[in-house]
Structures are given as C-alpha cells and as structure tokens.
Design a protein around this motif. Sequence first.
Motif, short mmCIF file in Angstrom:
data_model
loop_
_atom_site.label_atom_id
_atom_site.label_comp_id
_atom_site.label_asym_id
_atom_site.label_seq_id
_atom_site.Cartn_x
_atom_site.Cartn_y
_atom_site.Cartn_z
N LYS A 1 -64.42 74.62 15.15
CA LYS A 1 -65.41 75.72 15.30
C LYS A 1 -65.93 76.19 13.94
O LYS A 1 -66.67 77.18 13.87
CB LYS A 1 -64.76 76.90 16.02
CG LYS A 1 -64.14 76.59 17.35
CD LYS A 1 -65.11 76.85 18.48
CE LYS A 1 -64.45 76.47 19.80
NZ LYS A 1 -65.01 77.18 20.92
N ARG A 2 -65.48 75.53 12.86
CA ARG A 2 -65.88 76.00 11.52
C ARG A 2 -67.30 75.58 11.16
O ARG A 2 -67.84 74.67 11.76
CB ARG A 2 -64.89 75.46 10.46
CG ARG A 2 -63.57 76.16 10.55
CD ARG A 2 -62.55 75.65 9.55
NE ARG A 2 -61.22 75.97 10.09
CZ ARG A 2 -60.11 75.29 9.85
NH1 ARG A 2 -60.12 74.27 9.05
NH2 ARG A 2 -58.98 75.66 10.42
N ARG A 3 -67.83 76.22 10.15
CA ARG A 3 -69.15 75.94 9.58
C ARG A 3 -70.27 76.17 10.60
O ARG A 3 -71.31 75.53 10.54
CB ARG A 3 -69.23 74.51 9.01
CG ARG A 3 -68.29 74.23 7.85
CD ARG A 3 -68.39 75.22 6.72
NE ARG A 3 -69.62 75.24 5.97
CZ ARG A 3 -69.82 74.64 4.80
NH1 ARG A 3 -68.84 73.98 4.25
NH2 ARG A 3 -70.97 74.73 4.20
N CYS A 4 -70.04 77.07 11.55
CA CYS A 4 -71.09 77.43 12.52
C CYS A 4 -71.37 78.92 12.47
O CYS A 4 -72.02 79.46 13.37
CB CYS A 4 -70.64 77.07 13.94
SG CYS A 4 -70.31 75.34 14.17
N GLY A 5 -70.83 79.60 11.46
CA GLY A 5 -71.10 81.03 11.32
C GLY A 5 -70.07 81.94 11.95
O GLY A 5 -70.19 83.16 11.87
N LEU A 6 -69.02 81.36 12.58
CA LEU A 6 -68.03 82.20 13.26
C LEU A 6 -67.18 82.99 12.26
O LEU A 6 -66.84 84.16 12.50
CB LEU A 6 -67.15 81.33 14.17
CG LEU A 6 -66.36 82.05 15.26
CD1 LEU A 6 -67.26 82.92 16.12
CD2 LEU A 6 -65.63 81.03 16.13
N GLY A 7 -66.83 82.35 11.14
CA GLY A 7 -66.07 83.06 10.10
C GLY A 7 -66.85 84.25 9.58
O GLY A 7 -66.31 85.35 9.42
N GLY B 1 -65.75 81.62 25.67
CA GLY B 1 -64.63 81.74 26.60
C GLY B 1 -63.32 81.13 26.10
O GLY B 1 -62.32 81.11 26.83
N GLU B 2 -63.30 80.66 24.85
CA GLU B 2 -62.10 79.97 24.35
C GLU B 2 -61.54 80.70 23.12
O GLU B 2 -62.31 81.12 22.24
CB GLU B 2 -62.52 78.56 23.93
CG GLU B 2 -61.36 77.63 23.66
CD GLU B 2 -61.85 76.33 22.99
OE1 GLU B 2 -61.03 75.66 22.37
OE2 GLU B 2 -63.06 76.02 23.08
N ASP B 3 -60.22 80.85 23.07
CA ASP B 3 -59.59 81.43 21.87
C ASP B 3 -59.94 80.54 20.68
O ASP B 3 -59.58 79.37 20.65
CB ASP B 3 -58.07 81.49 22.03
CG ASP B 3 -57.65 82.56 23.03
OD1 ASP B 3 -58.52 83.36 23.43
OD2 ASP B 3 -56.46 82.59 23.40
N SER B 4 -60.65 81.11 19.69
CA SER B 4 -61.20 80.28 18.62
C SER B 4 -60.77 80.71 17.23
O SER B 4 -61.01 80.00 16.26
CB SER B 4 -62.73 80.32 18.68
OG SER B 4 -63.17 79.88 19.95
N GLY B 5 -60.17 81.88 17.13
CA GLY B 5 -59.72 82.36 15.83
C GLY B 5 -59.14 83.75 15.96
O GLY B 5 -59.02 84.29 17.06
N TYR B 6 -58.74 84.30 14.84
CA TYR B 6 -58.21 85.67 14.86
C TYR B 6 -58.32 86.29 13.47
O TYR B 6 -58.51 85.58 12.47
CB TYR B 6 -56.76 85.71 15.38
CG TYR B 6 -55.72 85.05 14.51
CD1 TYR B 6 -55.58 83.68 14.48
CD2 TYR B 6 -54.86 85.81 13.73
CE1 TYR B 6 -54.60 83.07 13.69
CE2 TYR B 6 -53.88 85.22 12.94
CZ TYR B 6 -53.76 83.84 12.93
OH TYR B 6 -52.80 83.25 12.16
#
Length: 169
Positions: free
Chosen positions: A96-102, A68-73
């Motif tokens: 939010k890095r190093r959790c697989g989101l990238g 629910g939070e703007d976390s990247g683009y």
Amino acid sequence: MVENFEKVQSQAQIKRTSLLARKIWQEHYTPIIGIEQVEYMLKNFQSPEAISDQLQNGAVYYLVVSAGEDSGYLALEPDPEMASAKLSKIYVLKDKRRCGLGRKTLEFAEMLCRDMGVKDLWLTVNRHNHAAIAFYRQEGFTAAETVVQDIGGGFVMDDYKMVKSLSRG
Ligand SMILES: CC(C)(COP(=O)(O)OP(=O)(O)OC[C@H]1O[C@@H](n2cnc3c(N)ncnc32)[C@H](O)[C@@H]1OP(=O)(O)O)[C@@H](O)C(=O)NCCC(=O)NCCS
C-alpha cells in the motif's frame, strides 16, 4: 481510495494492531536490524500486552483502514507539559506504500496533535531506514541529532531524532 482511522481501544483492535506490526516489522526491519532484534522488539513493544500497557500510559494508537482492509497504524505519545508529542509509530503495509497513505496518516496525526495543543512533533528513525527518512524529510521533518539507545537483550537502537514544528501550518 477511501480510508478511515479507527482509534484503538478494544482488545480486538489491539490484536489487529499487533498482527499488522508483526507483518510490517518482519518484512521491513529484518534487512535493517536482523530477525533476532525484530522478534525481541515485537515481543517487548508490539505484543497485545505491550500495546495495552502503552495505552494505559497515555499513548494513542489508530488503525488505518483502507478500502476495508487493515493497512497501517500510527501511535502518538503526547507530552502536554512540553506541548510536544512523539510520533512513535507510523507504518503502512508494503503493497500500500507510495500511494499517499503515509502522508494522509501523518496529516491525521498532525490534526490530532493540533487538537491537543501540540506544537512540536518528533520521532526517532533508524539511521539505515532510508525510505522512511526520505518520507519524513519530504513531509517537513528535519534531523536534529543522533540517538543511540540500549533497549535491553543486548540490542541497541541506532537512530536519528527528527522534528517538525506544527506552529506554522
Ligand atoms: C514511511 C512510510 C509510512 C511512508 O508511507 P507511504 O504511504 O509509502 O508514503 P506516501 O506514499 O504518502 O509518500 C509521501 C512522499 O514521501 C516520499 N517517499 C515515500 N516513500 C519514499 C521512498 N521509499 N523513497 C523516497 N521518497 C519516499 C515521497 O516524496 C512521497 O511522495 P510521492 O510518492 O508523491 O513522491 C512507509 O514507507 C512505511 O510504512 N515504511 C515502512 C515502515 C517504516 O519505516 N516506518 C517508519 C518508522 S520510523
């Protein structure tokens, strides 16, 4: 973690993207290129006006919303004639890095590319941005050449060009 990718179209979405850019670029790029160049680049490339211009010229932006939070683009600049696209932006908030989101964001960008018939994805990355280079290598990009680009205001971008073929996967 549940994340979704929101296509940036409205003024409100453009504003949210610009805010994220400011937050991430100031934190990440200040030690690499200095605050003056960061401010110059934010003003010229990531202000709401600059993003609107890019959208009108064929760029595609998506916001990454996680829990629910703007976390990247991300942003892509497709070149249909060359069956290629530039991955011009991929950014995740520091906490939010190093959790697989990238990786999920890149996979989403690659899916968009395949839908557009893109075979080659490329990008430029600052030669001192070691974390991002490690990420790109891990995700299948290889360094192709060095690119030094004058961006005005007395600033240059000192980058590697990296490429990934999407034909195989
Ligand atoms: C580059 C970026 C998008 C990666 O996003 P992320 O969510 O941290 O990446 P992931 O967690 O999906 O990482 C995928 C894999 O890449 C590699 N990787 C990611 N960050 C790394 C780092 N700092 N050092 C070494 N390897 C790294 C790892 O192998 C990782 O897998 P693992 O964590 O299971 O070992 C993010 O670090 C970022 O926004 N950085 C700042 C902005 C930036 O430089 N963007 C690129 C502009 S060119």
